[in-house]
Design an enzyme around this catalytic site. Structure first.
Site, PDB file in Angstrom:
ATOM      1  N   PRO A  80      -2.982   8.349  -0.993  1.00 32.75           N
ATOM      2  CA  PRO A  80      -4.387   7.946  -0.855  1.00 32.75           C
ATOM      3  C   PRO A  80      -5.335   9.138  -0.999  1.00 32.75           C
ATOM      4  O   PRO A  80      -6.522   8.962  -1.264  1.00 32.75           O
ATOM      5  CB  PRO A  80      -4.481   7.357   0.554  1.00 32.75           C
ATOM      6  CG  PRO A  80      -3.088   7.179   1.033  1.00 32.75           C
ATOM      7  CD  PRO A  80      -2.215   8.084   0.225  1.00 32.75           C
ATOM      8  N   GLU A 105       3.181   7.152   7.488  1.00 30.15           N
ATOM      9  CA  GLU A 105       1.790   7.626   7.554  1.00 30.15           C
ATOM     10  C   GLU A 105       1.493   8.699   6.520  1.00 30.15           C
ATOM     11  O   GLU A 105       0.348   9.059   6.299  1.00 30.15           O
ATOM     12  CB  GLU A 105       1.464   8.144   8.961  1.00 30.15           C
ATOM     13  CG  GLU A 105       1.081   7.042   9.921  1.00 30.15           C
ATOM     14  CD  GLU A 105       0.125   6.033   9.302  1.00 30.15           C
ATOM     15  OE1 GLU A 105      -1.026   6.406   9.039  1.00 30.15           O
ATOM     16  OE2 GLU A 105       0.533   4.883   9.077  1.00 30.15           O
ATOM     17  N   ARG A 110       2.436   2.173 -21.894  1.00 27.44           N
ATOM     18  CA  ARG A 110       1.905   1.420 -23.039  1.00 27.44           C
ATOM     19  C   ARG A 110       1.087   2.296 -23.984  1.00 27.44           C
ATOM     20  O   ARG A 110       0.726   1.861 -25.076  1.00 27.44           O
ATOM     21  CB  ARG A 110       1.125   0.189 -22.570  1.00 27.44           C
ATOM     22  CG  ARG A 110      -0.010   0.472 -21.634  1.00 27.44           C
ATOM     23  CD  ARG A 110      -0.517  -0.795 -20.972  1.00 27.44           C
ATOM     24  NE  ARG A 110      -1.038  -1.755 -21.938  1.00 27.44           N
ATOM     25  CZ  ARG A 110      -2.164  -1.584 -22.618  1.00 27.44           C
ATOM     26  NH1 ARG A 110      -2.885  -0.486 -22.434  1.00 27.44           N
ATOM     27  NH2 ARG A 110      -2.582  -2.482 -23.465  1.00 27.44           N
ATOM     28  N   ASP A 126      -8.691  -1.986 -26.407  1.00 33.54           N
ATOM     29  CA  ASP A 126      -8.666  -2.335 -24.992  1.00 33.54           C
ATOM     30  C   ASP A 126      -9.995  -2.104 -24.315  1.00 33.54           C
ATOM     31  O   ASP A 126     -10.748  -1.210 -24.663  1.00 33.54           O
ATOM     32  CB  ASP A 126      -7.623  -1.488 -24.245  1.00 33.54           C
ATOM     33  CG  ASP A 126      -6.224  -1.977 -24.514  1.00 33.54           C
ATOM     34  OD1 ASP A 126      -6.094  -2.960 -25.247  1.00 33.54           O
ATOM     35  OD2 ASP A 126      -5.293  -1.363 -23.983  1.00 33.54           O
TER      36      ASP A 126
HETATM   37  C1  9D3 Z   1      -3.773   5.330   9.489  1.00 31.41           C
HETATM   38  C2  9D3 Z   1      -3.924   6.177   8.284  1.00 31.41           C
HETATM   39  N1  9D3 Z   1      -3.353   5.538   7.126  1.00 31.41           N
HETATM   40  C3  9D3 Z   1      -4.191   4.415   6.724  1.00 31.41           C
HETATM   41  C4  9D3 Z   1      -5.544   4.783   6.199  1.00 31.41           C
HETATM   42  C5  9D3 Z   1      -3.196   6.500   6.047  1.00 31.41           C
HETATM   43  C6  9D3 Z   1      -2.304   5.988   4.960  1.00 31.41           C
HETATM   44  C7  9D3 Z   1      -1.051   6.539   4.788  1.00 31.41           C
HETATM   45  C8  9D3 Z   1      -0.225   6.069   3.778  1.00 31.41           C
HETATM   46  C9  9D3 Z   1      -2.694   4.956   4.106  1.00 31.41           C
HETATM   47  C10 9D3 Z   1      -1.851   4.491   3.114  1.00 31.41           C
HETATM   48  C11 9D3 Z   1      -0.623   5.049   2.952  1.00 31.41           C
HETATM   49  C12 9D3 Z   1       0.268   4.549   1.877  1.00 31.41           C
HETATM   50  N2  9D3 Z   1      -0.432   4.602   0.589  1.00 31.41           N
HETATM   51  C13 9D3 Z   1       0.056   5.229  -0.453  1.00 31.41           C
HETATM   52  O1  9D3 Z   1       1.123   5.797  -0.388  1.00 31.41           O
HETATM   53  C14 9D3 Z   1      -0.721   5.296  -1.688  1.00 31.41           C
HETATM   54  C15 9D3 Z   1      -2.015   4.762  -2.017  1.00 31.41           C
HETATM   55  C16 9D3 Z   1      -2.955   3.991  -1.279  1.00 31.41           C
HETATM   56  O2  9D3 Z   1      -2.781   3.606  -0.105  1.00 31.41           O
HETATM   57  N3  9D3 Z   1      -4.131   3.652  -1.909  1.00 31.41           N
HETATM   58  C17 9D3 Z   1      -4.415   4.001  -3.183  1.00 31.41           C
HETATM   59  N4  9D3 Z   1      -3.573   4.713  -3.910  1.00 31.41           N
HETATM   60  C18 9D3 Z   1      -2.390   5.083  -3.320  1.00 31.41           C
HETATM   61  S1  9D3 Z   1      -1.213   5.992  -4.070  1.00 31.41           S
HETATM   62  C19 9D3 Z   1      -0.210   5.978  -2.767  1.00 31.41           C
END
Ligand code: 9D3
Length: 250
Positions: A88, A115, A153, A168
């Site tokens: 994230p 997490e 792709r 596209d």
């Molecule tokens: C309590 C804190 N967590 C929630 C906000 C942090 C958190 C840790 C791990 C939130 C999501 C994740 C798992 N997400 C991913 O591994 C992830 C992801 C995403 O959640 N959103 C957008 N792109 C991606 S790429 C990997």
């Protein structure tokens, strides 16, 4: 292009790989997807891949060791290879980024769970961190699928004769025009008559107008960055403000 996907849930990818990547791309050796089970790189009788966070707090953290060992076990395509952590906190994955990645030989995609991952993983074994958007997923696996789908792709030869990537949406920076197929009347709604006229120039102008209208109404941010022709600018100038806001879908 070779994708090595490092995950605790390799079985999640079975039908994805089968249904998304054209079999002929795999047969021709254009695309190769390998799944690596991170658990097999964990140590001890219980093959533990996560642990409690130092400093306390909620949830578990993925250990750096199993992931780094998994990466180091892979055959690498030298400087034509990237190790990408899906997270994230990554930079946004875009079509431009997909094009850039499609020129490489090997993408190693690391899917996190829990997490997050131990911070030292980032400095030790990761080249790049990507996010697919501002929403919360339960792990990196679905994000990795998005990256594999969008990048594969674009690899030359994968799409075959279907159509050019340049047609596209997003490649010219606009949303697509509306599509119709049979029947001519569906629940009292007619196909726009211009599409039945056989006048290809009129159809082209209609479609471009629809694409511009739709983009202006739904994604004005795209319009600011789109490469517009003189014709596009003329069409846009012809829109009444009210018409665009109210009749965005017509
Ligand atoms: C309590 C804190 N967590 C929630 C906000 C942090 C958190 C840790 C791990 C939130 C999501 C994740 C798992 N997400 C991913 O591994 C992830 C992801 C995403 O959640 N959103 C957008 N792109 C991606 S790429 C990997």
């Amino acid at each position: 292009m070779r994708f090595d996907i490092l995950t605790l849930f390799p079985e999640l990818f079975a039908s994805f790989v089968k249904e998304t990547i054209p079999g002929r791309a795999v047969a021709k050796g254009l695309i190769d997807i390998r799944l690596v089970d991170l658990r097999s790189f964990a140590r001890g009788p219980h093959r533990v891949t996560d642990d409690r966070p130092y400093g306390g707090g909620y949830g578990m953290v993925m250990k750096a060791g199993p992931i780094c060992r998994a990466v180091e076990s892979l055959e690498r395509a030298g400087d034509r290879s990237r190790i990408i952590l899906l997270s994230p906190q990554g930079e946004p994955f875009t079509q431009a980024r997909a094009w850039e990645l499609s020129t490489l030989e090997q993408l190693i995609l690391v899917c996190g769970r829990y997490e997050g991952v131990d911070e030292r993983l980032r400095t030790e074994c990761v080249d790049m961190e990507l996010s697919i958007g501002d929403y919360v997923l339960s792990g990196g696996e679905t994000a990795a699928m998005v990256v594999v789908d969008a990048v594969s792709r674009l690899v030359p030869g994968v799409l075959g004769g279907e159509r050019s990537n340049l047609e596209d949406s997003f490649e010219d920076g606009l949303l697509e025009y509306p599509h119709y197929t049979r029947p001519r009347v569906f629940r009292n709604q007619e196909v726009p008559p211009v599409l039945l006229s056989g006048d290809h120039e009129k159809i082209r102008v209609w479609r471009r107008t629809q694409a511009l209208k739709r983009t202006l109404a739904r994604r004005p941010d795209l319009l600011e960055r789109a490469e517009l022709t003189e014709e596009d600018k003329r069409i846009l100038a012809g829109f009444g403000q009210a018409e665009c806001l109210v009749q965005s879908d017509e």
